[in-house]
Design an enzyme around this catalytic site. Structure first.
Site, PDB file in Angstrom:
ATOM      1  N   GLU A  73      -5.730   0.196   8.304  1.00  9.12           N
ATOM      2  CA  GLU A  73      -5.534   1.029   7.114  1.00  9.12           C
ATOM      3  C   GLU A  73      -6.844   1.400   6.443  1.00  9.12           C
ATOM      4  O   GLU A  73      -7.089   2.566   6.140  1.00  9.12           O
ATOM      5  CB  GLU A  73      -4.625   0.338   6.079  1.00  9.12           C
ATOM      6  CG  GLU A  73      -4.450   1.240   4.862  1.00  9.12           C
ATOM      7  CD  GLU A  73      -3.587   0.673   3.742  1.00  9.12           C
ATOM      8  OE1 GLU A  73      -3.166  -0.487   3.800  1.00  9.12           O
ATOM      9  OE2 GLU A  73      -3.349   1.441   2.792  1.00  9.12           O
ATOM     10  N   ASP A  93      -2.926  -4.103   9.284  1.00  6.30           N
ATOM     11  CA  ASP A  93      -2.932  -3.937   7.831  1.00  6.30           C
ATOM     12  C   ASP A  93      -3.456  -5.243   7.240  1.00  6.30           C
ATOM     13  O   ASP A  93      -2.807  -6.279   7.337  1.00  6.30           O
ATOM     14  CB  ASP A  93      -1.515  -3.637   7.312  1.00  6.30           C
ATOM     15  CG  ASP A  93      -1.539  -3.191   5.861  1.00  6.30           C
ATOM     16  OD1 ASP A  93      -2.544  -3.463   5.178  1.00  6.30           O
ATOM     17  OD2 ASP A  93      -0.546  -2.588   5.407  1.00  6.30           O
ATOM     18  N   ILE A  95      -3.998  -6.282   4.124  1.00 11.52           N
ATOM     19  CA  ILE A  95      -3.090  -6.773   3.073  1.00 11.52           C
ATOM     20  C   ILE A  95      -1.970  -5.756   2.942  1.00 11.52           C
ATOM     21  O   ILE A  95      -2.196  -4.625   2.510  1.00 11.52           O
ATOM     22  CB  ILE A  95      -3.788  -6.949   1.707  1.00 11.52           C
ATOM     23  CG1 ILE A  95      -4.962  -7.930   1.796  1.00 11.52           C
ATOM     24  CG2 ILE A  95      -2.764  -7.430   0.668  1.00 11.52           C
ATOM     25  CD1 ILE A  95      -5.657  -8.185   0.446  1.00 11.52           C
ATOM     26  N   ASP A  96      -0.774  -6.132   3.345  1.00  9.57           N
ATOM     27  CA  ASP A  96       0.377  -5.283   3.085  1.00  9.57           C
ATOM     28  C   ASP A  96       1.009  -5.809   1.801  1.00  9.57           C
ATOM     29  O   ASP A  96       1.464  -6.952   1.750  1.00  9.57           O
ATOM     30  CB  ASP A  96       1.372  -5.331   4.249  1.00  9.57           C
ATOM     31  CG  ASP A  96       2.464  -4.295   4.066  1.00  9.57           C
ATOM     32  OD1 ASP A  96       2.156  -3.179   3.625  1.00  9.57           O
ATOM     33  OD2 ASP A  96       3.638  -4.617   4.338  1.00  9.57           O
ATOM     34  N   THR A  98      -0.726  -4.645  -1.418  1.00 12.93           N
ATOM     35  CA  THR A  98      -1.932  -4.740  -2.256  1.00 12.93           C
ATOM     36  C   THR A  98      -1.591  -4.765  -3.743  1.00 12.93           C
ATOM     37  O   THR A  98      -2.177  -5.528  -4.513  1.00 12.93           O
ATOM     38  CB  THR A  98      -2.890  -3.569  -1.944  1.00 12.93           C
ATOM     39  OG1 THR A  98      -3.331  -3.714  -0.599  1.00 12.93           O
ATOM     40  CG2 THR A  98      -4.084  -3.556  -2.878  1.00 12.93           C
ATOM     41  N   ASP A 225       1.938  -0.681   8.862  1.00  9.94           N
ATOM     42  CA  ASP A 225       3.011  -1.449   8.212  1.00  9.94           C
ATOM     43  C   ASP A 225       4.039  -1.931   9.239  1.00  9.94           C
ATOM     44  O   ASP A 225       4.726  -2.930   9.020  1.00  9.94           O
ATOM     45  CB  ASP A 225       3.753  -0.580   7.186  1.00  9.94           C
ATOM     46  CG  ASP A 225       2.865  -0.112   6.065  1.00  9.94           C
ATOM     47  OD1 ASP A 225       2.109  -0.938   5.536  1.00  9.94           O
ATOM     48  OD2 ASP A 225       2.931   1.088   5.712  1.00  9.94           O
TER      49      ASP A 225
HETATM   50  P1  2AM Z   1      -0.053  -1.451   1.173  1.00  9.25           P
HETATM   51  O1  2AM Z   1       0.077  -2.483   0.141  1.00  9.25           O
HETATM   52  O2  2AM Z   1      -0.685  -1.942   2.441  1.00  9.25           O
HETATM   53  O3  2AM Z   1      -0.724  -0.197   0.707  1.00  9.25           O
HETATM   54  C1  2AM Z   1       5.269   1.008   2.276  1.00  9.25           C
HETATM   55  O4  2AM Z   1       5.991   0.992   1.081  1.00  9.25           O
HETATM   56  C2  2AM Z   1       3.879   0.520   2.030  1.00  9.25           C
HETATM   57  O5  2AM Z   1       3.301   1.323   1.017  1.00  9.25           O
HETATM   58  C3  2AM Z   1       3.809  -0.885   1.497  1.00  9.25           C
HETATM   59  O6  2AM Z   1       3.942  -1.803   2.506  1.00  9.25           O
HETATM   60  C4  2AM Z   1       2.493  -0.859   0.776  1.00  9.25           C
HETATM   61  O7  2AM Z   1       1.422  -1.049   1.675  1.00  9.25           O
HETATM   62  C5  2AM Z   1       2.451   0.532   0.244  1.00  9.25           C
HETATM   63  N1  2AM Z   1       2.928   0.582  -1.132  1.00  9.25           N
HETATM   64  C6  2AM Z   1       4.090   0.204  -1.648  1.00  9.25           C
HETATM   65  N2  2AM Z   1       4.137   0.397  -2.987  1.00  9.25           N
HETATM   66  C7  2AM Z   1       2.965   0.930  -3.307  1.00  9.25           C
HETATM   67  C8  2AM Z   1       2.387   1.372  -4.519  1.00  9.25           C
HETATM   68  N3  2AM Z   1       3.021   1.296  -5.680  1.00  9.25           N
HETATM   69  N4  2AM Z   1       1.160   1.861  -4.453  1.00  9.25           N
HETATM   70  C9  2AM Z   1       0.479   1.933  -3.286  1.00  9.25           C
HETATM   71  N5  2AM Z   1       0.983   1.534  -2.124  1.00  9.25           N
HETATM   72  C10 2AM Z   1       2.196   1.043  -2.122  1.00  9.25           C
HETATM   73 CA    CA Z   2       0.765  -1.514   4.124  1.00 12.18          CA
HETATM   74 CA    CA Z   3      -2.714  -2.514   3.159  1.00 16.00          CA
HETATM   75 CA    CA Z   4      -2.807   0.561   0.761  1.00 19.05          CA
END
Ligand code: 2AM
Ligand code: CA
Ligand code: CA
Ligand code: CA
Length: 281
Positions: A73, A93, A95-96, A98, A225
């Site tokens: 990512e 990824d 940190i999924d 964040t 993801d």
């Molecule tokens: P991330 O934390 O790696 O960016 C699918 O919903 C993906 O979108 C999540 O696994 C998350 O991945 C990201 N996501 C979800 N809610 C979010 C938010 N409010 N802002 C940014 N990214 C988000």
């Molecule tokens: Ca993610």
């Molecule tokens: Ca991420």
């Molecule tokens: Ca992200």
């Protein structure tokens, strides 16, 4: 010559070891003050830990598998290609979840998937705060903390189901209107038992695999993801499709992941589709 099985074992053990190291860094930083910046919009966050963890994961993977390809990512955010070839490709990824990480909500995970011929062969998802390690190997099963996962007694219909949906980062009013319309339609038409959002696409899918959720759908998730977690669902006996109910597409930016086919068939006609841009375009 090493057999295909020996290779896979080497891949999965390496991925577990790297995910574990990455998880330890995330654990160390979880309660500290984070350096947060934004990416595409004010709701799209990234921290120094995301970048550091991705760098460490890729440096370990590249040392171990110099001939493989890599998609991550934060590398893609830095302008690297997200094109997927038929070659062995590690899709990461760091940190999924964040936003969860920033807010000290424990649904955060490291996701490491190995994709060959555009199909996931190995998937490791580690949620360090929850202490949950999910591992899947193609045709060898899915495991949570060493316990084999097998979806039993899936719901006969959506009205018996606990389901999940994510809002994502997009705050465009048309997109929000379509998403809320879908939620309202599902609630009204199918009378589902509950709608959850963990903030982590990978953990939603892992929760299908361990029967904590029955269905998850979203427009927006990226290949990083889903590269590990789609295999978790499949190896546990669940199913992945696009939001149209068609064959799962890792680069397609839509997902329905479910414990059984019947609830996918039930939900698809209710959904109003939302345009998304593919990962490989
Ligand atoms: P991330 O934390 O790696 O960016 C699918 O919903 C993906 O979108 C999540 O696994 C998350 O991945 C990201 N996501 C979800 N809610 C979010 C938010 N409010 N802002 C940014 N990214 C988000
Ligand atoms: Ca993610
Ligand atoms: Ca991420
Ligand atoms: Ca992200």
């Amino acid at each position: 010559l090493a057999s295909k099985q020996d290779c896979r074992l080497h891949y999965v053990l390496t991925a577990i070891n790297i995910a574990n190291n990455a998880g330890n860094i995330i654990k160390d930083c979880y309660h500290q003050v984070k350096t947060v910046s934004t990416k595409d919009c004010a709701t799209d966050l990234v921290t120094d830990t995301d970048k550091l963890v991705e760098k460490l994961i890729f440096s370990s993977l590249k040392t171990e598998f110099p001939s493989h390809k890599f998609i991550g990512e934060e590398s893609v955010s830095n302008g690297e290609s997200s094109e997927l070839s038929l070659e062995p490709t590690w899709i990461v990824d760091p940190i999924d979840g964040t936003t969860n990480f920033v807010h000290r909500n424990p649904y955060v995970a490291v996701s490491i998937g190995l994709v060959i011929n555009k199909k996931s062969e190995v998937g490791v998802v580690y949620a360090p705060i929850l202490n949950d390690l999910y591992v899947a190997v193609k045709n060898e099963g899915a495991y949570l903390n060493g316990q084999r996962l097998k979806i039993l007694n899936p719901p006969s219909c959506l009205s018996n189901a606990l389901i999940a949906f994510e809002w994502g980062a997009d705050r465009d009013s048309n997109v929000l209107a379509l998403k809320s319309r879908n939620l309202l339609d599902i609630m009204q038409k199918h009378q589902v038992r509950g709608m959850r959002s963990t903030g982590s696409a990978a953990l939603n899918m892992c929760m299908i695999a361990c029967s904590s959720l029955d269905l998850y759908f979203e427009w927006g998730p990226h290949c990083w993801d889903m590269a590990a977690s789609n295999l978790m669902v499949e190896e546990a006996g669940g199913f992945n499709t696009t939001t149209l109910g068609c064959d799962f597409d890792l680069m397609g930016r839509t997902i329905i992941s479910a414990a059984c086919k019947n609830i996918i068939e039930e939900i698809v006609p209710t959904l109003t589709q939302i345009p998304t841009r593919r990962d490989d375009e």
